[in-house]
Design a protein around this motif. Structure first.
Motif, mmCIF file in Angstrom:
data_model
loop_
_atom_site.group_PDB
_atom_site.id
_atom_site.type_symbol
_atom_site.label_atom_id
_atom_site.label_comp_id
_atom_site.label_asym_id
_atom_site.label_seq_id
_atom_site.Cartn_x
_atom_site.Cartn_y
_atom_site.Cartn_z
ATOM 1 N N GLU A 100 89.814 -17.395 5.788
ATOM 2 C CA GLU A 100 89.942 -18.666 5.081
ATOM 3 C C GLU A 100 91.044 -18.584 4.028
ATOM 4 O O GLU A 100 91.794 -19.544 3.818
ATOM 5 N N ARG A 103 94.322 -18.914 5.567
ATOM 6 C CA ARG A 103 94.572 -20.329 5.858
ATOM 7 C C ARG A 103 95.011 -21.100 4.616
ATOM 8 O O ARG A 103 95.945 -21.903 4.675
ATOM 9 N N TYR A 170 97.313 -13.908 10.193
ATOM 10 C CA TYR A 170 97.343 -15.364 10.355
ATOM 11 C C TYR A 170 98.099 -16.059 9.227
ATOM 12 O O TYR A 170 98.466 -17.228 9.361
ATOM 13 N N ASN A 188 91.105 -27.415 12.687
ATOM 14 C CA ASN A 188 89.884 -26.897 12.068
ATOM 15 C C ASN A 188 89.034 -26.147 13.087
ATOM 16 O O ASN A 188 88.475 -25.086 12.790
ATOM 17 N N TRP A 191 90.489 -22.751 13.843
ATOM 18 C CA TRP A 191 90.209 -21.800 12.773
ATOM 19 C C TRP A 191 88.777 -21.283 12.872
ATOM 20 O O TRP A 191 88.522 -20.088 12.687
ATOM 21 N N THR A 194 88.613 -18.858 15.626
ATOM 22 C CA THR A 194 89.248 -17.600 15.222
ATOM 23 C C THR A 194 88.293 -16.762 14.383
ATOM 24 O O THR A 194 88.165 -15.545 14.588
ATOM 25 N N LYS A 195 87.623 -17.395 13.431
ATOM 26 C CA LYS A 195 86.655 -16.672 12.601
ATOM 27 C C LYS A 195 85.561 -16.047 13.458
ATOM 28 O O LYS A 195 85.204 -14.876 13.281
#
Length: 208
Positions: A100, A103, A170, A188, A191, A194-195
């Protein structure tokens, strides 16, 4: 000066510092330490150059502040790595928080990466002091979990390195990821995917 006026002035100074910090983070990420200047940072912040000089005096002082700020944010993210927590949940939360931050704070990550690639010409003392001690403390927690037979006996140091490398990728290689994503920013949902994927991949290596 009454307390209300004093409070307003303090809040204004804090907001100005934050504005300068955010602008400096972007400029140092784009131009590096050598290419950055107070003039560029002032233009990015939408403030007079004199404001930058007033709060930070020198470029090195501002740069160190930016580097230390992103490290402190990462350090707070690692507070979840405490011996009393379940290691799989703690490590998973750490991975997700680091992603996060990749990001939301990609420029800070790039500033850090550029400094390290150049062999830390400005903040080597910080690496040898703050970073070394912080890393040793996190390693001790992971080794405690291993000793308690809560996770597999892996290298705690290399586990940390793997988490840092995969999550910060990232941010530091954002352009490459965007290019491979049909020149679009990750959504979103991407992401979140990806997490979940990185959490599963990295934790599989330590699961009993």
């Amino acid at each position: 000066m009454n307390k209300q006026s004093s409070g307003i002035q303090i809040r204004h100074r804090e907001e100005t510092r934050a504005q300068i910090q955010q602008a400096a983070e972007r400029v140092f990420a784009d131009y590096g330490y050598v290419g950055a200047s107070f003039s560029r940072i002032a233009a990015e912040a939408g403030l007079p150059k004199s404001n930058i000089v007033y709060y930070y005096q020198t470029k090195e002082k501002l740069y160190r502040n930016v580097v230390e700020n992103i490290f402190n944010v990462w350090r707070e993210a690692a507070d979840v790595l405490s011996p009393e927590r379940d290691p799989m949940n703690a490590l998973g939360d750490y991975i997700e928080t680091k992603l996060e931050l990749a990001r939301t704070r990609p420029h800070g990550s790039k500033v850090w990466a550029n400094e390290i690639i150049q062999r830390a010409p400005v903040v080597q003392d910080y690496l040898e002091g703050e970073l070394r001690q912080w890393t040793d403390d996190r390693i001790a927690v992971i080794e405690y979990w291993i000793a308690q037979k809560q996770i597999r006996p892996v290298s705690a140091r290399h586990l940390l390195y793997a988490i840092w490398a995969t999550t910060q990728h990232y941010a530091d290689f954002k352009h490459q990821i965007r290019t491979l994503n049909d020149d679009l920013e990750l959504t979103n949902q991407q992401w979140e995917d990806t997490k979940r994927s990185l959490r599963e991949i990295l934790l599989e290596g330590v699961k009993l």
